[in-house]
Design a protein around this motif. Structure first.
Motif, short mmCIF file in Angstrom:
data_model
loop_
_atom_site.label_atom_id
_atom_site.label_comp_id
_atom_site.label_asym_id
_atom_site.label_seq_id
_atom_site.Cartn_x
_atom_site.Cartn_y
_atom_site.Cartn_z
N GLN A 47 -32.65 -48.67 -13.19
CA GLN A 47 -31.39 -48.41 -13.89
C GLN A 47 -30.48 -47.50 -13.07
OE1 GLN A 47 -32.51 -46.75 -17.67
NE2 GLN A 47 -33.06 -48.73 -18.55
N THR A 48 -31.07 -46.48 -12.48
CA THR A 48 -30.32 -45.53 -11.67
C THR A 48 -29.75 -46.21 -10.42
OG1 THR A 48 -31.68 -43.71 -12.46
CG2 THR A 48 -30.42 -43.33 -10.44
N ALA A 49 -30.57 -46.99 -9.74
CA ALA A 49 -30.12 -47.70 -8.54
C ALA A 49 -28.98 -48.66 -8.88
CB ALA A 49 -31.28 -48.44 -7.90
N ASP A 50 -29.10 -49.36 -10.01
CA ASP A 50 -28.04 -50.27 -10.44
C ASP A 50 -26.75 -49.51 -10.73
OD1 ASP A 50 -29.66 -52.51 -10.22
OD2 ASP A 50 -30.10 -52.61 -12.37
N ALA A 51 -26.86 -48.38 -11.46
CA ALA A 51 -25.69 -47.59 -11.82
C ALA A 51 -24.98 -47.04 -10.58
CB ALA A 51 -26.09 -46.44 -12.74
N LEU A 52 -25.74 -46.74 -9.54
CA LEU A 52 -25.17 -46.21 -8.31
C LEU A 52 -24.75 -47.31 -7.33
CD1 LEU A 52 -27.66 -43.27 -7.67
CD2 LEU A 52 -25.34 -43.14 -8.62
N GLY A 53 -25.03 -48.56 -7.70
CA GLY A 53 -24.68 -49.67 -6.81
C GLY A 53 -25.53 -49.73 -5.56
N GLU A 54 -26.77 -49.27 -5.66
CA GLU A 54 -27.66 -49.19 -4.49
C GLU A 54 -28.53 -50.43 -4.30
OE1 GLU A 54 -27.89 -46.81 -2.07
OE2 GLU A 54 -26.06 -46.02 -2.99
N GLY A 55 -28.49 -51.36 -5.21
CA GLY A 55 -29.31 -52.56 -5.07
C GLY A 55 -30.71 -52.36 -5.62
N ARG A 56 -31.64 -53.11 -5.07
CA ARG A 56 -33.01 -53.16 -5.58
C ARG A 56 -33.85 -51.96 -5.15
NH1 ARG A 56 -37.73 -57.38 -4.52
NH2 ARG A 56 -37.76 -56.33 -2.54
N VAL A 57 -34.74 -51.51 -6.03
CA VAL A 57 -35.70 -50.44 -5.70
C VAL A 57 -36.88 -51.10 -5.00
CG1 VAL A 57 -37.27 -48.71 -6.64
CG2 VAL A 57 -35.02 -49.01 -7.66
N ASN A 58 -37.17 -50.68 -3.77
CA ASN A 58 -38.27 -51.25 -2.99
C ASN A 58 -39.52 -50.39 -2.97
OD1 ASN A 58 -36.76 -53.52 -2.11
ND2 ASN A 58 -35.74 -52.23 -0.61
N PHE A 59 -39.33 -49.07 -3.03
CA PHE A 59 -40.47 -48.17 -2.86
C PHE A 59 -40.10 -46.79 -3.41
CE2 PHE A 59 -43.41 -45.45 -0.49
CZ PHE A 59 -44.58 -46.17 -0.60
N VAL A 60 -41.06 -46.14 -4.07
CA VAL A 60 -40.85 -44.78 -4.57
C VAL A 60 -42.04 -43.94 -4.13
CG1 VAL A 60 -40.60 -43.33 -6.62
CG2 VAL A 60 -39.54 -45.59 -6.57
N ARG A 61 -41.75 -42.75 -3.63
CA ARG A 61 -42.82 -41.84 -3.21
C ARG A 61 -42.59 -40.49 -3.89
NH1 ARG A 61 -43.23 -38.68 2.25
NH2 ARG A 61 -45.36 -37.93 2.11
N LEU A 62 -43.61 -40.04 -4.63
CA LEU A 62 -43.55 -38.75 -5.30
C LEU A 62 -44.51 -37.79 -4.61
CD1 LEU A 62 -43.80 -39.89 -9.02
CD2 LEU A 62 -41.75 -39.19 -7.81
N GLU A 63 -43.99 -36.69 -4.14
CA GLU A 63 -44.86 -35.66 -3.56
C GLU A 63 -45.18 -34.65 -4.66
OE1 GLU A 63 -43.48 -33.87 0.02
OE2 GLU A 63 -42.99 -35.80 0.93
N THR A 64 -46.46 -34.33 -4.81
CA THR A 64 -46.92 -33.39 -5.83
C THR A 64 -47.78 -32.31 -5.18
OG1 THR A 64 -48.97 -34.56 -6.35
CG2 THR A 64 -46.97 -35.28 -7.50
N GLU A 65 -48.20 -31.35 -5.97
CA GLU A 65 -49.10 -30.31 -5.45
C GLU A 65 -50.43 -30.89 -5.01
OE1 GLU A 65 -49.57 -27.27 -8.38
OE2 GLU A 65 -47.54 -26.51 -8.10
N LYS A 66 -50.92 -31.89 -5.74
CA LYS A 66 -52.22 -32.49 -5.43
C LYS A 66 -52.15 -33.53 -4.33
CE LYS A 66 -55.14 -33.47 -8.68
NZ LYS A 66 -55.73 -34.04 -9.91
N GLY A 67 -51.00 -34.08 -4.09
CA GLY A 67 -50.88 -35.14 -3.08
C GLY A 67 -49.60 -35.92 -3.25
N GLU A 68 -49.74 -37.24 -3.35
CA GLU A 68 -48.56 -38.07 -3.50
C GLU A 68 -48.89 -39.33 -4.29
OE1 GLU A 68 -47.21 -38.93 0.46
OE2 GLU A 68 -49.03 -40.02 0.96
N VAL A 69 -47.85 -39.88 -4.90
CA VAL A 69 -47.97 -41.13 -5.62
C VAL A 69 -47.04 -42.11 -4.93
CG1 VAL A 69 -47.70 -42.28 -7.85
CG2 VAL A 69 -48.37 -39.86 -7.78
N LEU A 70 -47.59 -43.20 -4.45
CA LEU A 70 -46.82 -44.23 -3.75
C LEU A 70 -46.68 -45.42 -4.69
CD1 LEU A 70 -48.77 -44.02 -0.39
CD2 LEU A 70 -46.69 -42.78 -1.02
#
Length: 88
Positions: A47-70
């Motif tokens: 929804q955010t990517a569409d609202a910003l006109g950025e196109g399709r979401v291909n990949f999301v990476r979250l960095e956390t204290e324990k590691g990361e979520v890909l």
């Protein structure tokens, strides 16, 4: 050979229902919980990517204290990888 820093790999459908998971036994409920949260997150990211006109979401990476979520959303599927902080 599996990466020693990988805690879990989950594949779920676009509705958040787990299809396959490296979690076993009592951790099945954890798989369902993670799938639901990630599906919601990806929905908002799209929804955010569409609202910003950025196109399709291909990949999301979250960095956390324990590691990361890909997170790699595809047509009808979402790949989720939980990784520990790389040992140094």
């Amino acid at each position: 050979m599996q990466d020693p820093d990988t805690r879990a790999v989950i594949i779920c459908d676009s509705e958040g229902l787990p299809i396959q998971s490296s979690f076993r036994g009592e951790q099945i409920e954890r798989t369902e919980e993670i799938s639901a949260y990630i599906t919601s997150l990806i929905s908002r990211a799209k929804q955010t990517a569409d609202a910003l006109g950025e196109g399709r979401v291909n990949f999301v990476r979250l960095e956390t204290e324990k590691g990361e979520v890909l997170i790699a959303p595809q047509e009808g599927l979402i790949l989720i990888v939980l990784r520990n902080v790389a040992s140094q």
